[in-house]
Design an enzyme around this catalytic site. Structure first.
Site, PDB file in Angstrom:
ATOM      1  N   CYS A  10       6.331  -2.828  18.393  1.00 29.24           N
ATOM      2  CA  CYS A  10       5.819  -3.176  19.703  1.00 29.24           C
ATOM      3  C   CYS A  10       4.431  -3.958  19.403  1.00 29.24           C
ATOM      4  O   CYS A  10       3.216  -3.417  19.578  1.00 29.24           O
ATOM      5  CB  CYS A  10       5.494  -1.934  20.480  1.00 29.24           C
ATOM      6  SG  CYS A  10       4.255  -0.594  19.596  1.00 29.24           S
ATOM      7  N   THR A  68      16.524  -6.836  -1.055  1.00 32.33           N
ATOM      8  CA  THR A  68      17.119  -7.899  -0.212  1.00 32.33           C
ATOM      9  C   THR A  68      18.068  -8.890  -0.972  1.00 32.33           C
ATOM     10  O   THR A  68      19.236  -9.084  -0.425  1.00 32.33           O
ATOM     11  CB  THR A  68      16.184  -8.491   0.548  1.00 32.33           C
ATOM     12  OG1 THR A  68      15.526  -7.595   1.415  1.00 32.33           O
ATOM     13  CG2 THR A  68      16.654  -9.723   1.607  1.00 32.33           C
ATOM     14  N   GLN A  71      15.647   3.416  -1.463  1.00 26.55           N
ATOM     15  CA  GLN A  71      15.083   4.457  -1.091  1.00 26.55           C
ATOM     16  C   GLN A  71      15.357   5.448  -2.030  1.00 26.55           C
ATOM     17  O   GLN A  71      14.506   6.580  -2.497  1.00 26.55           O
ATOM     18  CB  GLN A  71      15.030   4.976   0.472  1.00 26.55           C
ATOM     19  CG  GLN A  71      14.714   3.749   1.336  1.00 26.55           C
ATOM     20  CD  GLN A  71      13.056   3.729   1.405  1.00 26.55           C
ATOM     21  OE1 GLN A  71      12.195   4.518   0.796  1.00 26.55           O
ATOM     22  NE2 GLN A  71      12.776   2.587   1.968  1.00 26.55           N
ATOM     23  N   ASN A  78      15.933   4.254   4.946  1.00 25.75           N
ATOM     24  CA  ASN A  78      14.558   4.059   4.970  1.00 25.75           C
ATOM     25  C   ASN A  78      13.675   4.415   6.123  1.00 25.75           C
ATOM     26  O   ASN A  78      12.692   4.929   5.895  1.00 25.75           O
ATOM     27  CB  ASN A  78      14.345   2.446   4.846  1.00 25.75           C
ATOM     28  CG  ASN A  78      15.058   1.664   5.941  1.00 25.75           C
ATOM     29  OD1 ASN A  78      16.335   1.871   6.284  1.00 25.75           O
ATOM     30  ND2 ASN A  78      14.356   0.845   6.630  1.00 25.75           N
TER      31      ASN A  78
END
Lengths: 417, 138
Positions: free
Chosen positions: A341, A88, A195, A167
């Site tokens: 979710c 990141t 990845q 990813n």
């Protein structure tokens, strides 16, 4: 149920539950990596920037050696390795650093909608600073075309950033071709290869990559250490530092070096270089076996290109089964689902949606990420567990019953709530 | 997310999964929710026309564990109740019984909607007025 319980008890003797198949999220640290790191915590704990005593020299030696190990994995020169805290940060440094350094040349950046949030959110940040971003849309198989990139390049384009392997779906973009195109147009090319590095051959020279982000913890190394590869020749690339300080890492990234982490990444890179071929051969066989078994079920679909793909990833949607219910049924398997979710407002994966999947299919997808530690027994267990869960939930699903009766679910008047 | 023991029990051993003949005049069917919202419940009741008592209740649910548990519980509660008694089942009773967390209250609301939809379907078949959508959910 009794049978399943029996199988579980038997399997518990030979493998630990839950089975870990979320290696795209993070991997276990290889014990050999940990062994290499340990002395740098308690014995050779010096600051690599301390030039006046053996503690510093030892630490610097460890870092220098790691730099060579990492450079060897990606075909780079060790001076082109800039250590960061992870992918990141590397992505932030690459995009913001290039945008600031090359602002006079232009403000246009090209990327794709299937990139990681570390790219997309950085692009959004740069838009507020006056950047113009073109977001390319891949085809249904997740792939971009060279023509798409070429059409998007403008005279004021300073950077194209396209991820190596996705990813979520594992799709591999035609990086070498895109990078060659960028070179032809005199545009810098960055790739988020988080990845891919350590999993498939990546060569920054052959692939024509100018900047590349990756991290240790996706390749059996520790968390908290990553790399931004920054090309030094043809062309010499510079990025503006995003943190002010002691001017470490050729002035591009200040901060005391994370010596144990760097040593660990070095060892992980060396192991990847030496063992990639044999690991891949084993992993791909297991991945294909898992995938083929799950795709024999009716109404199950592979997401993304089957051909252009990372060897350890498969992403499958099971129609007429709800994602969260499915996750609950396979609690003995640690995987990621296509929906975030955790609340009443479901958010299906933007990557899957960009491939044209509807919300339903995106929700009911599972991402399996294998590793060098995955065993055949774990794959057997996973096949049985997922198959049973999908069948059981479909027996309970009114949508499956309607599908079986030939009712077009799109024609039903649903009551939104 | 941690599920309560009761949710896990209903999810693992759902009661009354199945299908009743939706063409029968004594069967009321309620289909609520939408696939793209991640929850669809179909709840059916079979009513004894002489006594007005619900003799059988079945469900099928596409949804999370809490949605499956809510509809499973609903069928248990419906059996043996009169249609009028069934209308008094409140979504908050389901929330309480299953110890649903706030983010899962919509599952109980859906179950209550399914009960009302099944009853209305039955009433219409019997030549009665459907019950008006009067109340706001908790």
């Amino acid at each position: 149920m009794v049978l399943l319980l029996q199988i579980r008890i038997n399997l518990n003797k030979i493998m630990k539950l839950p089975v870990y198949l979320d290696n795209n999220a993070t991997t276990k640290v290889d014990p050999r990596v940990l062994d290499a790191m340990i002395p740098y915590f308690t014995e050779d704990f010096g600051n690599a920037a301390s030039r006046n005593h053996p503690f510093g020299w030892k630490a610097e030696e460890g870092v220098d050696y790691a730099r060579e190990q990492i450079a060897a994995l990606i075909g780079a020169n060790e001076k082109e390795i800039i250590f960061t805290s992870g992918a990141t940060e590397s992505n932030n440094l690459a995009l913001k650093g290039v945008f600031e350094m090359y602002a006079e040349k232009g403000r246009h950046i090209i990327t794709a909608v299937t990139e990681h949030k570390a790219i997309l959110d950085t692009c959004k940040h740069l838009e507020k600073q006056g950047a113009e971003i073109t977001y390319l849309h891949p085809a249904e198989n997740g792939l971009l075309t060279i023509a798409q990139v070429e059409e998007a390049i403008r005279p004021d384009t300073i950077l194209v950033t396209i991820m190596f392997g996705n990813n979520e779906i594992g799709v591999l973009q035609p990086i070498r071709e895109i990078a060659a195109l960028c070179k032809k147009h005199g545009v810098l090319f960055h790739s988020d290869a988080t990845q891919a590095v350590g999993k498939i051959p990546v060569d920054v020279v052959a692939d024509n990559i100018d900047l590349m982000s990756f991290t240790a913890h996706k390749m059996y190394g520790p968390k908290g250490i990553g790399v931004l590869y920054v090309r030094r020749k043809n062309p010499r690339v510079k990025v503006t530092a995003q943190m002010d300080g002691g001017g470490h890492e050729r002035g591009m990234r200040s901060g005391t070096l994370n010596v144990p982490g760097i040593v660990g990444l070095g060892k992980a890179a060396e192991l990847a270089r030496l063992e990639m071929d044999s690991d891949t051969q084993r992993i791909i066989k297991m991945r294909d076996r898992l995938e083929n078994a799950l795709l024999t079920m009716e109404e199950s679909y592979l997401n993304g290109s089957k051909e252009h793909r990372l060897p350890h990833t498969t992403n499958i949607s099971f129609k007429y089964v709800e994602g969260e219910g499915l996750m609950m049924a396979i609690k003995d398997i640690a995987v990621s689902s296509g929906s975030a979710c955790t609340s009443a407002s479901l958010e299906p994966s933007y990557v899957l949606k960009s491939l044209g999947l509807d919300d339903e299919l995106a929700h009911s997808s599972l991402r399996f990420g294998l590793s060098r530690y995955t065993t055949d027994e774990e794959i057997d267990f996973t096949i049985k567990c997922v198959t049973d869960a999908v069948n059981r939930l479909r027996e309970m699903s009114p949508l499956w019953e309607m599908f079986k009766e030939g009712i077009d679910l799109k024609s039903v008047q649903w009551t939104e709530h | 997310m941690a599920y309560s023991e009761k949710v896990i029990d209903h999810y693992s051993n759902p009661r009354n999964v199945g299908t009743l003949d939706k063409g029968s005049p004594n069967v009321g069917t309620g289909l609520v929710g939408a696939p793209e919202c991640g929850d669809v419940m179909r709840l059916q009741i079979q009513v004894n026309p002489e006594t007005g008592v619900i003799e059988d209740a079945r469900f099928k649910t596409f949804g999370c564990g809490s949605a499956i548990a809510s509809s499973s519980l609903a069928t248990e509660w419906l059996k043996g109740k009169s249609v009028d008694q069934a209308l008094t089942i409140d979504n908050m009773d389901i929330v309480e019984e299953l110890a649903l967390p706030p983010v899962k209250i919509h599952c109980s609301v859906l179950a209550e909607d399914a009960i009302r939809a099944a009853i209305n379907d039955y009433r219409v078949k019997q030549g009665l007025e459907p019950i008006a959508e009067e109340k706001s959910h908790h």
